[in-house]
Design an enzyme around this catalytic site. Structure first.
Site, PDB file in Angstrom:
ATOM      1  N   ASN A   1       0.197  22.397 -32.146  1.00  0.00           N
ATOM      2  CA  ASN A   1       0.971  22.486 -33.393  1.00  0.00           C
ATOM      3  C   ASN A   1       1.347  23.938 -33.679  1.00  0.00           C
ATOM      4  O   ASN A   1       2.018  24.518 -32.809  1.00  0.00           O
ATOM      5  CB  ASN A   1       0.368  21.689 -34.558  1.00  0.00           C
ATOM      6  CG  ASN A   1      -1.073  21.964 -34.932  1.00  0.00           C
ATOM      7  OD1 ASN A   1      -1.975  21.687 -34.189  1.00  0.00           O
ATOM      8  ND2 ASN A   1      -1.302  22.483 -36.123  1.00  0.00           N
ATOM      9  N   ASP A   2       0.993  24.500 -34.784  1.00  0.00           N
ATOM     10  CA  ASP A   2       1.570  25.772 -35.249  1.00  0.00           C
ATOM     11  C   ASP A   2       1.551  26.932 -34.248  1.00  0.00           C
ATOM     12  O   ASP A   2       0.540  27.134 -33.565  1.00  0.00           O
ATOM     13  CB  ASP A   2       0.779  26.305 -36.449  1.00  0.00           C
ATOM     14  CG  ASP A   2       0.423  25.265 -37.460  1.00  0.00           C
ATOM     15  OD1 ASP A   2       0.868  24.133 -37.348  1.00  0.00           O
ATOM     16  OD2 ASP A   2      -0.343  25.615 -38.387  1.00  0.00           O
TER      17      ASP A   2
ATOM     18  N   GLN B   1      -1.890  26.621 -32.106  1.00  0.00           N
ATOM     19  CA  GLN B   1      -2.897  25.596 -32.397  1.00  0.00           C
ATOM     20  C   GLN B   1      -2.906  24.616 -31.238  1.00  0.00           C
ATOM     21  O   GLN B   1      -1.869  24.003 -30.922  1.00  0.00           O
ATOM     22  CB  GLN B   1      -2.551  24.873 -33.706  1.00  0.00           C
ATOM     23  CG  GLN B   1      -2.799  25.704 -34.945  1.00  0.00           C
ATOM     24  CD  GLN B   1      -4.272  25.891 -35.203  1.00  0.00           C
ATOM     25  OE1 GLN B   1      -4.915  25.042 -35.804  1.00  0.00           O
ATOM     26  NE2 GLN B   1      -4.836  27.014 -34.769  1.00  0.00           N
TER      27      GLN B   1
ATOM     28  N   TRP C   1      -3.997  15.637 -32.525  1.00  0.00           N
ATOM     29  CA  TRP C   1      -4.729  16.751 -33.136  1.00  0.00           C
ATOM     30  C   TRP C   1      -6.235  16.538 -32.990  1.00  0.00           C
ATOM     31  O   TRP C   1      -6.716  15.405 -33.044  1.00  0.00           O
ATOM     32  CB  TRP C   1      -4.332  16.818 -34.613  1.00  0.00           C
ATOM     33  CG  TRP C   1      -4.807  18.046 -35.314  1.00  0.00           C
ATOM     34  CD1 TRP C   1      -4.150  19.231 -35.398  1.00  0.00           C
ATOM     35  CD2 TRP C   1      -6.043  18.193 -36.024  1.00  0.00           C
ATOM     36  NE1 TRP C   1      -4.909  20.125 -36.112  1.00  0.00           N
ATOM     37  CE2 TRP C   1      -6.066  19.512 -36.510  1.00  0.00           C
ATOM     38  CE3 TRP C   1      -7.127  17.361 -36.279  1.00  0.00           C
ATOM     39  CZ2 TRP C   1      -7.126  20.020 -37.252  1.00  0.00           C
ATOM     40  CZ3 TRP C   1      -8.200  17.852 -37.018  1.00  0.00           C
ATOM     41  CH2 TRP C   1      -8.185  19.174 -37.505  1.00  0.00           C
TER      42      TRP C   1
ATOM     43  N   GLU D   1       0.946  25.948 -46.701  1.00  0.00           N
ATOM     44  CA  GLU D   1       0.273  26.372 -45.472  1.00  0.00           C
ATOM     45  C   GLU D   1       1.044  27.539 -44.836  1.00  0.00           C
ATOM     46  O   GLU D   1       2.223  27.749 -45.116  1.00  0.00           O
ATOM     47  CB  GLU D   1       0.220  25.201 -44.474  1.00  0.00           C
ATOM     48  CG  GLU D   1      -0.526  23.988 -45.012  1.00  0.00           C
ATOM     49  CD  GLU D   1      -0.661  22.832 -44.022  1.00  0.00           C
ATOM     50  OE1 GLU D   1      -1.754  22.277 -43.911  1.00  0.00           O
ATOM     51  OE2 GLU D   1       0.334  22.471 -43.370  1.00  0.00           O
TER      52      GLU D   1
HETATM   53  C1  FRU Z   1      -0.285  23.507 -40.433  1.00  0.00           C
HETATM   54  C2  FRU Z   1      -1.790  23.388 -40.385  1.00  0.00           C
HETATM   55  C3  FRU Z   1      -2.466  24.660 -40.901  1.00  0.00           C
HETATM   56  C4  FRU Z   1      -3.801  24.613 -40.235  1.00  0.00           C
HETATM   57  C5  FRU Z   1      -3.466  24.022 -38.889  1.00  0.00           C
HETATM   58  C6  FRU Z   1      -4.537  23.157 -38.308  1.00  0.00           C
HETATM   59  O1  FRU Z   1       0.373  22.638 -39.582  1.00  0.00           O
HETATM   60  O2  FRU Z   1      -2.209  22.259 -41.140  1.00  0.00           O
HETATM   61  O3  FRU Z   1      -2.540  24.756 -42.297  1.00  0.00           O
HETATM   62  O4  FRU Z   1      -4.381  25.873 -40.113  1.00  0.00           O
HETATM   63  O5  FRU Z   1      -2.284  23.255 -39.076  1.00  0.00           O
HETATM   64  O6  FRU Z   1      -4.217  22.783 -36.995  1.00  0.00           O
END
Ligand code: FRU
Length: 488
Positions: free
Chosen positions: A21-22, A38, A46, A204
């Site tokens: 992800n991020d 991430q 996830w 976030e």
């Molecule tokens: C954003 C988020 C962040 C967090 C991460 C966890 O997509 O929810 O706030 O740190 O992903 O993977």
């Protein structure tokens, strides 16, 4: 063939396998752009978060490196930032390189399950070898949770005028500001944002940076929001204002929410730290997905891709300053063939499937009410990119784009307002295997969308309803893949 699977992005970053992800820890050092992200190496959904790692010399071609940060007894490694402590204010430098410091959230899943609120705390790790390995600081966490349930995603910046470090993070639906002289001890300063901007979901991944504008230097505060984006689900809003090293003062008092991208698939984006002054750009990258369906998108053996990097700037409009986002110029090196297109309706242009299109048109001389491009394939799966003059809106429709029923939130037509009244009109599009990025009016509006056709999109035609469009020029480029050597 590596990176040759169906739907595998060919000029966007995606991890070799498993869940991403991020973007995290975007930092430039010694000729390398670092991209941490991430990452869950155990599955394509996830899970316990790690920081994956890749580097690039040109923001376009990426080398995959090994995992940079693993979960530990303090928790999973959530999102955060990285930067160079060039003056060694932390005292963590031992060798010749100044420390590359990563700030991240330690997320303690067992505390969360116990119902405690303090399950997210801020920690740091440092690298003495240009990001190849990291040492976690032995007194972690360095910022303790004050009792806020969502307390995460630290972004650290150096304030050159005040000679102080600023850390911002999101807490619930607001941003918290901290300061430090040495990166190890932090003083809480203030909050920003309660009741401001879009409040439909938790905030976030904040970012804060100065941008030169016609009105002098302004500060831009970028905040992702998990629910409440203009086209549903996750999106990225921003605020423009002033920052004196303590307080962020929002210029925008009429409470219109400003969106960095109107498409459904640009989330948790942040900008690179330590871009050299002679470059001077503010380069931004987002995760090309949406929490509404991210874990369901039909790709395998990986899930998740990043947007193309974009350069951000501020532009004056009839409504005041607005952020513009334009593809970085390094992407021009991917161009291999160029075609000048003459548009007549009914003409179908073959695409290589990795394409860039730049179209300019004159709106005053245009009579059509609605017009745009239809990208499609042999199965007539299509993606429609259009502009409606009556509603003054751009749109992208992926309803019939192939695999869409993995989530009810996925298919649909998504809209963006046109922000300028200029008669000149410029469209800039990037088509990769499973994504379309659309930039209008030199980046005043951008829309990012993913899609999953059963066969590659390989043709485009132009449509115009109730009148004609005065096109001035339209250039089509075929682009090279960054992963394959045969240029397909
Ligand atoms: C954003 C988020 C962040 C967090 C991460 C966890 O997509 O929810 O706030 O740190 O992903 O993977």
């Amino acid at each position: 063939m590596p990176y040759g699977e169906q739907h595998r992005p060919q000029f966007h970053f995606s991890p070799p396998a498993k869940w991403m992800n991020d973007p995290n820890g975007l930092v430039y050092y010694h000729g390398e752009y670092h991209l941490f992200y991430q990452y869950y190496p155990g599955n394509t959904v996830w899970g316990p978060m790690h920081w994956g790692h890749a580097v690039s010399k040109d923001l376009v071609h990426w080398d995959n490196l090994s995992v940079a940060l693993y979960p530990d007894p303090l928790g999973y490694i959530f999102s955060g930032s990285a930067f160079i402590d060039g003056k060694n204010t932390s005292g963590l430098q031992t060798g010749k390189h100044p420390p590359m410091i990563a700030f991240y959230t330690h997320h303690d899943e067992s505390r969360k399950k116990e119902g405690r609120k303090d399950y997210q705390n801020q920690s740091l790790a440092y690298s003495k070898d240009m990001g190849r390995s990291f040492i976690k600081y032995k007194y972690n966490p360095v910022i303790l949770n004050p009792g806020e349930e969502d307390f995460r995603d630290p972004k650290v910046i150096w304030n050159e005028n005040l000679h102080i470090w600023i850390l911002i993070l999101t807490a619930g639906k607001k941003v918290k500001f901290y300061r430090s002289a040495n990166l190890l001890q932090w003083e809480y300063v203030c909050d920003f944002g309660s009741g401001t901007g879009e409040q439909g979901g938790v905030w976030e991944c904040p970012d804060l940076f100065p941008v030169k504008s016609e009105n002098g230097t302004k500060w831009v505060l970028v905040v992702s929001i998990v629910q409440g984006a203009p086209n549903g689900g996750s999106g990225t809003q921003y605020f423009i204002g002033d920052f004196d090293g303590r307080n962020f003062i929002n210029d925008n008092t009429d409470d219109t929410t400003l969106w960095l991208d109107y498409g459904p698939d640009n989330y948790a984006g942040v900008s690179w730290s330590d871009i050299p002054g002679e470059d001077g750009r503010r380069i931004f990258l987002g995760w090309m997905s949406n929490w509404n369906y991210a874990e369901k998108v039909p790709t395998d053996p990986w899930r998740g891709a990043m947007t193309i990097p974009r350069s951000l700037a501020l532009k004056n409009t009839r409504n005041g300053l607005r952020l513009t986002a334009e593809p970085v110029k390094e992407l021009e090196n991917l161009r291999r063939n160029k075609h000048n297109l003459e548009w007549n309706t009914d003409v179908v242009i073959q695409l290589s499937g990795l394409n860039e299109i730049i179209m300019t048109a004159n709106l005053i001389k245009t009579t059509a009410e609605d017009f745009g491009f239809i990208f499609f394939n042999r199965l007539d799966e299509k993606l429609v990119v259009g502009f409606n003059r009556l509603s003054n809106q751009f749109y992208i429709d992926r309803t019939g784009s192939g695999k869409t029923n993995f989530s009810f939130a996925f298919p649909g037509r998504f809209y963006a307002p046109r922000i300028t009244n200029d008669s000149g009109f410029k469209w800039h599009l990037f088509l990769d295997r499973a994504s379309l990025e659309f930039f209008a009016d030199n980046g005043l509006v951008s829309m990012t969308e993913i899609f999953f056709p059963n066969e590659n999109i390989d043709r485009v035609s132009f449509f115009q309803y109730k009148g004609k469009v005065k096109i001035q020029a339209c250039t089509l480029y075929e682009l090279k893949s960054i992963w394959q050597t045969d240029n397909t």
